[in-house]
Scaffold this motif. Sequence first.
Motif, PDB file in Angstrom:
ATOM      1  N   HIS A  88       0.848  -1.191   0.000  1.00 64.62           N
ATOM      2  CA  HIS A  88       0.000   0.000   0.000  1.00 64.62           C
ATOM      3  C   HIS A  88       0.884   1.242   0.000  1.00 64.62           C
ATOM      4  O   HIS A  88       1.830   1.337   0.783  1.00 64.62           O
ATOM      5  N   TRP A  89       0.565   2.159  -0.895  1.00 60.58           N
ATOM      6  CA  TRP A  89       1.225   3.462  -0.953  1.00 60.58           C
ATOM      7  C   TRP A  89       0.144   4.527  -0.893  1.00 60.58           C
ATOM      8  O   TRP A  89      -0.944   4.338  -1.435  1.00 60.58           O
ATOM      9  N   VAL A  90       0.452   5.656  -0.265  1.00 58.32           N
ATOM     10  CA  VAL A  90      -0.484   6.774  -0.214  1.00 58.32           C
ATOM     11  C   VAL A  90       0.202   7.991  -0.804  1.00 58.32           C
ATOM     12  O   VAL A  90       1.305   8.373  -0.391  1.00 58.32           O
TER      13      VAL A  90
ATOM     14  N   ASN B 248       2.169  20.539  -4.292  1.00 59.77           N
ATOM     15  CA  ASN B 248       3.130  19.686  -3.602  1.00 59.77           C
ATOM     16  C   ASN B 248       2.633  18.245  -3.613  1.00 59.77           C
ATOM     17  O   ASN B 248       1.439  17.994  -3.449  1.00 59.77           O
ATOM     18  N   VAL B 249       3.570  17.324  -3.801  1.00 55.42           N
ATOM     19  CA  VAL B 249       3.225  15.907  -3.879  1.00 55.42           C
ATOM     20  C   VAL B 249       4.170  15.135  -2.967  1.00 55.42           C
ATOM     21  O   VAL B 249       5.384  15.358  -2.985  1.00 55.42           O
ATOM     22  N   SER B 250       3.598  14.249  -2.168  1.00 55.50           N
ATOM     23  CA  SER B 250       4.420  13.377  -1.332  1.00 55.50           C
ATOM     24  C   SER B 250       3.800  11.991  -1.328  1.00 55.50           C
ATOM     25  O   SER B 250       2.609  11.831  -1.585  1.00 55.50           O
ATOM     26  N   ALA B 251       4.626  11.006  -1.035  1.00 55.17           N
ATOM     27  CA  ALA B 251       4.142   9.618  -1.014  1.00 55.17           C
ATOM     28  C   ALA B 251       4.782   8.894   0.153  1.00 55.17           C
ATOM     29  O   ALA B 251       5.905   9.194   0.553  1.00 55.17           O
ATOM     30  N   SER B 252       4.038   7.942   0.692  1.00 56.21           N
ATOM     31  CA  SER B 252       4.558   7.116   1.776  1.00 56.21           C
ATOM     32  C   SER B 252       3.875   5.756   1.722  1.00 56.21           C
ATOM     33  O   SER B 252       2.810   5.606   1.129  1.00 56.21           O
ATOM     34  N   ARG B 253       4.518   4.793   2.341  1.00 54.53           N
ATOM     35  CA  ARG B 253       3.906   3.472   2.438  1.00 54.53           C
ATOM     36  C   ARG B 253       2.870   3.509   3.538  1.00 54.53           C
ATOM     37  O   ARG B 253       3.040   4.186   4.539  1.00 54.53           O
ATOM     38  N   GLY B 254       1.796   2.791   3.346  1.00 54.81           N
ATOM     39  CA  GLY B 254       0.799   2.705   4.389  1.00 54.81           C
ATOM     40  C   GLY B 254      -0.582   2.467   3.826  1.00 54.81           C
ATOM     41  O   GLY B 254      -0.823   2.648   2.635  1.00 54.81           O
ATOM     42  N   GLU B 255      -1.442   2.055   4.709  1.00 53.12           N
ATOM     43  CA  GLU B 255      -2.828   1.802   4.317  1.00 53.12           C
ATOM     44  C   GLU B 255      -3.705   2.694   5.176  1.00 53.12           C
ATOM     45  O   GLU B 255      -3.690   2.597   6.403  1.00 53.12           O
ATOM     46  N   ARG B 256      -4.419   3.587   4.521  1.00 50.55           N
ATOM     47  CA  ARG B 256      -5.338   4.480   5.220  1.00 50.55           C
ATOM     48  C   ARG B 256      -6.436   4.889   4.264  1.00 50.55           C
ATOM     49  O   ARG B 256      -6.298   4.729   3.045  1.00 50.55           O
ATOM     50  N   PRO B 257      -7.514   5.443   4.771  1.00 49.80           N
ATOM     51  CA  PRO B 257      -8.575   5.903   3.874  1.00 49.80           C
ATOM     52  C   PRO B 257      -8.038   6.972   2.919  1.00 49.80           C
ATOM     53  O   PRO B 257      -7.145   7.737   3.264  1.00 49.80           O
ATOM     54  N   ALA B 258      -8.599   6.994   1.708  1.00 51.17           N
ATOM     55  CA  ALA B 258      -8.147   7.954   0.702  1.00 51.17           C
ATOM     56  C   ALA B 258      -9.332   8.388  -0.148  1.00 51.17           C
ATOM     57  O   ALA B 258     -10.360   7.717  -0.190  1.00 51.17           O
ATOM     58  N   ASP B 259      -9.153   9.503  -0.846  1.00 44.93           N
ATOM     59  CA  ASP B 259     -10.196  10.025  -1.729  1.00 44.93           C
ATOM     60  C   ASP B 259     -10.347   9.171  -2.982  1.00 44.93           C
ATOM     61  O   ASP B 259     -11.400   9.136  -3.602  1.00 44.93           O
ATOM     62  N   CYS B 260      -9.260   8.505  -3.371  1.00 48.52           N
ATOM     63  CA  CYS B 260      -9.236   7.672  -4.575  1.00 48.52           C
ATOM     64  C   CYS B 260      -8.379   6.445  -4.265  1.00 48.52           C
ATOM     65  O   CYS B 260      -7.323   6.579  -3.641  1.00 48.52           O
ATOM     66  N   VAL B 261      -8.846   5.280  -4.669  1.00 53.02           N
ATOM     67  CA  VAL B 261      -8.084   4.043  -4.454  1.00 53.02           C
ATOM     68  C   VAL B 261      -7.858   3.386  -5.809  1.00 53.02           C
ATOM     69  O   VAL B 261      -8.804   3.104  -6.542  1.00 53.02           O
ATOM     70  N   ILE B 262      -6.592   3.163  -6.124  1.00 53.95           N
ATOM     71  CA  ILE B 262      -6.204   2.524  -7.382  1.00 53.95           C
ATOM     72  C   ILE B 262      -5.652   1.146  -7.037  1.00 53.95           C
ATOM     73  O   ILE B 262      -4.740   1.028  -6.221  1.00 53.95           O
TER      74      ILE B 262
END
Length: 124
Positions: free
Chosen positions: A40-42, A49-63
Amino acid sequence: MADPTADFFDGLGHRGPDPMLTKVRGTVRFDLGHRDGTDHWVLVMSEGNVSASRGERPADCVISTDLRFFDRVTTGEANPIAALLRNEITVEGNLLLFHYFQRLLPGPPGARDPREMVRERRHK
C-alpha cells in the motif's frame, strides 16, 4: 534488485511544486497486489506539492492493480487509462485524482519533450 514503484514514489518527494497541480488537493491510495500479499502506498497532493509514503489508510481515490503491472506504469511502459479500460487497473472514489496522478508519470521510453524538438528546429 530494482524496484521501479518504490523509486517512483520516493522520487516524488524530491520534486518541487508542480504548477499543473496547484489547485489539486486529495489523497490517492495504491493497493498493489503480488504473490506475498498487497503493498500500500499513499500519495498526497496539496496545492502543487506531492508526497508519497507506504501505508494503508482511507483515501479520496483508491487505485488497485498488480505490482508487476504498476512497475510498468511507473516506468512509462504502460498507459494507465488504457489499463483502466482493459480492467488491469480499478479505480474507486474520485476519478479526477486518477487523472491528475497521470501527470506525475514519465512518458514512454524514448519519448522526447515536444518543447525540446521545437527548440532544435528553431536552431537549424
